[in-house]
Design an enzyme around this catalytic site. Structure first.
Site, PDB file in Angstrom:
ATOM      1  N   HIS A  82       0.854  -1.190   0.000  1.00 36.09           N
ATOM      2  CA  HIS A  82       0.000   0.000   0.000  1.00 36.09           C
ATOM      3  C   HIS A  82       0.888   1.237   0.000  1.00 36.09           C
ATOM      4  O   HIS A  82       1.858   1.314   0.748  1.00 36.09           O
ATOM      5  CB  HIS A  82      -0.885   0.022   1.249  1.00 36.09           C
ATOM      6  CG  HIS A  82      -1.712   1.266   1.345  1.00 36.09           C
ATOM      7  ND1 HIS A  82      -2.857   1.468   0.603  1.00 36.09           N
ATOM      8  CD2 HIS A  82      -1.528   2.412   2.056  1.00 36.09           C
ATOM      9  CE1 HIS A  82      -3.355   2.663   0.870  1.00 36.09           C
ATOM     10  NE2 HIS A  82      -2.571   3.258   1.744  1.00 36.09           N
ATOM     11  N   ASP A 161     -15.474   2.955   6.739  1.00 40.16           N
ATOM     12  CA  ASP A 161     -14.460   3.886   6.226  1.00 40.16           C
ATOM     13  C   ASP A 161     -15.034   4.770   5.133  1.00 40.16           C
ATOM     14  O   ASP A 161     -14.709   5.961   5.055  1.00 40.16           O
ATOM     15  CB  ASP A 161     -13.238   3.128   5.702  1.00 40.16           C
ATOM     16  CG  ASP A 161     -12.197   4.089   5.158  1.00 40.16           C
ATOM     17  OD1 ASP A 161     -11.742   4.944   5.934  1.00 40.16           O
ATOM     18  OD2 ASP A 161     -11.886   4.030   3.957  1.00 40.16           O
ATOM     19  N   ARG A 168     -14.863  13.097   6.792  1.00 40.09           N
ATOM     20  CA  ARG A 168     -13.561  13.730   7.085  1.00 40.09           C
ATOM     21  C   ARG A 168     -13.187  14.691   5.980  1.00 40.09           C
ATOM     22  O   ARG A 168     -12.679  15.788   6.226  1.00 40.09           O
ATOM     23  CB  ARG A 168     -12.481  12.655   7.239  1.00 40.09           C
ATOM     24  CG  ARG A 168     -12.577  11.892   8.546  1.00 40.09           C
ATOM     25  CD  ARG A 168     -11.710  10.647   8.510  1.00 40.09           C
ATOM     26  NE  ARG A 168     -10.312  10.958   8.328  1.00 40.09           N
ATOM     27  CZ  ARG A 168      -9.417  10.119   7.799  1.00 40.09           C
ATOM     28  NH1 ARG A 168      -9.778   8.915   7.405  1.00 40.09           N
ATOM     29  NH2 ARG A 168      -8.153  10.483   7.671  1.00 40.09           N
ATOM     30  N   SER A 183      -8.203   4.070   8.829  1.00 41.29           N
ATOM     31  CA  SER A 183      -8.786   4.072   7.487  1.00 41.29           C
ATOM     32  C   SER A 183      -7.994   3.136   6.564  1.00 41.29           C
ATOM     33  O   SER A 183      -8.566   2.278   5.872  1.00 41.29           O
ATOM     34  CB  SER A 183      -8.781   5.509   6.956  1.00 41.29           C
ATOM     35  OG  SER A 183      -9.058   5.546   5.591  1.00 41.29           O
ATOM     36  N   LYS A 187      -9.084  -1.232   5.487  1.00 46.06           N
ATOM     37  CA  LYS A 187      -9.279  -1.713   4.113  1.00 46.06           C
ATOM     38  C   LYS A 187      -8.261  -2.793   3.763  1.00 46.06           C
ATOM     39  O   LYS A 187      -8.591  -3.814   3.171  1.00 46.06           O
ATOM     40  CB  LYS A 187      -9.140  -0.542   3.126  1.00 46.06           C
ATOM     41  CG  LYS A 187     -10.334   0.387   3.174  1.00 46.06           C
ATOM     42  CD  LYS A 187     -10.128   1.626   2.331  1.00 46.06           C
ATOM     43  CE  LYS A 187      -9.134   2.577   2.909  1.00 46.06           C
ATOM     44  NZ  LYS A 187      -9.218   3.956   2.551  1.00 46.06           N
TER      45      LYS A 187
HETATM   46  N1  URA Z   1      -5.706   7.079   2.558  1.00 45.14           N
HETATM   47  C1  URA Z   1      -6.730   6.405   3.139  1.00 45.14           C
HETATM   48  O1  URA Z   1      -7.136   5.349   2.661  1.00 45.14           O
HETATM   49  N2  URA Z   1      -7.283   6.924   4.244  1.00 45.14           N
HETATM   50  C2  URA Z   1      -6.870   8.071   4.808  1.00 45.14           C
HETATM   51  O2  URA Z   1      -7.400   8.451   5.816  1.00 45.14           O
HETATM   52  C3  URA Z   1      -5.814   8.754   4.208  1.00 45.14           C
HETATM   53  C4  URA Z   1      -5.235   8.240   3.065  1.00 45.14           C
END
Ligand code: URA
Length: 442
Positions: A82, A161, A168, A183, A187
């Site tokens: 990621h 999320d 947010r 967050s 995922k």
């Molecule tokens: N990427 C994400 O998936 N979530 C965040 O809060 C910030 C960057």
């Protein structure tokens, strides 16, 4: 306790218990709290902060708000990467087939671009026919058969999320380390992976500009992931300048093919290889860094990584033939405009401001100002000259790919302003600043 009680507790600096956090997240998903209440809670979390126990509880609650994929039937150690996002960051497109060709299965759920940063899904969708929507069982079958699959986040994955991120975004509470950790990990850990490698970027084009902030985020991510049973490491990588020479969706697919054919820009290949070495190590493959690097080199040089990319594109409905003959089958912009260095430019390129280049690409239509905006796959910036390269008066610094003249002047201005020059050749520097591994469990 009511929603007001949870909000009041956090607002006044209290520590929320795991059960309170779990109930709050459940209420967010089930509609038991209003948007106003959820946003107030996010602001309280942002201002008061969250300790490690609260961050872990939030991550777990968000992860469990949806489906967790089961890839246990797929043989091998499944590893994903990621990135916290950047400009010209097409690493996933090169890395996933490369690592898969070296023998490590890569199940990847990726995101879309927002603001000046690009997204893997948008780049892949520049390939005609390519679909980022696969059901969970088709995703698992493809990872088993092709060694990789890259899809978007379905509604079933971490739905909390999706709701919280939108709030947010609208309430200036994105830049908050515990919220970012929860967050990202909610995922990633829903993918059913066995290990995770993180590319945490710092610098002008990164989400976390300061190295210290990026390090803090990276350390929290690897600690929490490992504490939740998924071993993780992170590399802190440089995102001051755009990665590679292309920014824009189809243009970045073209550069991906260059990389897989052994013609990739050195900064992009350095980051890709370093992350690939981490992924092989996470899967227990190879005796040493040198050995792992050798396996990746072999996968590239033999053409197996390139061939794997074609198979992956075809498996998800894309047309690999679109990538041949100079990528003639990809969308092309109707105007290609050179941007020239000033008449007094002489010496070397000192640096190229990734944020300005990313904004130029976004203004041309390659990226979204807001979630839900449509993008143009053909537009962007290509042939970017790189830090340390010699430059003379009126040299071409990059090309703009334009479909809509609106914003053209601003994009040219931004690209010109992105380049700085020096008389002496700047020293080259490593793209990878540090490697982080878990130090504390949870
Ligand atoms: N990427 C994400 O998936 N979530 C965040 O809060 C910030 C960057």
């Amino acid at each position: 306790m009511t929603a007001q009680d949870w909000i009041r507790k956090k607002r006044d600096g209290g520590e929320l218990s795991p059960d309170e956090i779990k109930d709050f997240v459940a209420a967010v998903v089930e509609g038991g709290v209003s948007d106003a209440q959820a946003a107030a809670m996010l602001m309280a979390m942002f201002i008061r902060g969250m300790n490690r126990a609260e961050t872990v509880a939030l991550t777990k609650a968000m992860l469990r708000s949806g489906e967790v994929l089961d890839l246990s039937g797929v043989p091998g150690c499944k590893v994903d990467k990621h990135s916290t996002g950047g400009v010209g960051d097409k690493v996933s497109l090169v890395l996933a087939p490369l690592v898969a060709a070296a023998g490590v299965p890569v199940p990847m759920i990726s995101g879309r671009g927002l603001g000046h940063t690009g997204g893997t899904l948008d780049k892949l969708e520049a390939v005609p026919g390519f679909s980022v929507d696969l059901a969970a069982d088709a995703f698992a079958r493809q990872v088993e058969r092709e060694g990789l699959a890259i899809i978007g986040q379905s509604r079933a994955i971490a739905p909390a999320d999706k709701i919280l991120y939108a709030l947010r975004d609208a309430t200036a509470t994105v830049e908050c380390l515990p919220l970012i950790c929860a967050s990202i990990l909610s995922k990633k850990l829903a993918e059913g992976i066995d290990a995770l490698v993180l590319d945490v970027k710092f610098g002008r084009g990164a989400f976390m500009e300061a190295v210290d902030d990026a390090r803090e985020l990276g350390q929290a991510l690897v600690d929490i992931s490992a504490g939740m049973g998924v071993p993780a490491t992170a590399l802190l990588t440089d995102m001051n300048d755009p990665l590679g020479r292309a920014v824009g969706n189809a243009l970045e697919v073209v550069e991906t093919v260059d990389c897989l054919e052994g013609e990739g820009p050195s900064d992009l290949m350095e980051v890709t290889m370093a992350l690939g070495v981490e992924m092989l190590a996470a899967a227990g493959m190879g005796e040493s860094e040198e050995d792992r690097r050798g396996r990746l080199r072999e996968a590239l040089d033999s053409g197996r990584a390139r061939e794997r990319f074609d198979r992956f594109i075809a498996a998800q409905g894309g047309k690999p033939e679109a990538l041949r003959d100079g990528a003639r089958g990809l969308p092309h912009a109707h105007t290609v405009l050179p941007v020239h260095a000033p008449a007094d430019a002489a010496g070397y390129i000192k640096d190229v401001d990734a944020r300005k280049i990313g904004r130029a690409a976004m203004i041309l239509g390659a990226g979204r100002k807001r979630d839900g905006d449509t993008i143009d796959p053909a537009v962007g910036v290509s042939d970017l000259r790189k830090r340390g390269e010699p430059v003379g008066a009126r040299d071409v610094l990059c090309h703009l790919h334009i479909n809509d003249d609106h914003g053209r002047e601003e994009a040219v201005r931004l690209c010109r302003a992105a380049f700085r020059f020096v008389s002496d050749k700047p020293e080259s520097r490593s793209m990878v600043l540090e490697r982080l591994q878990p130090v504390t469990a949870l």
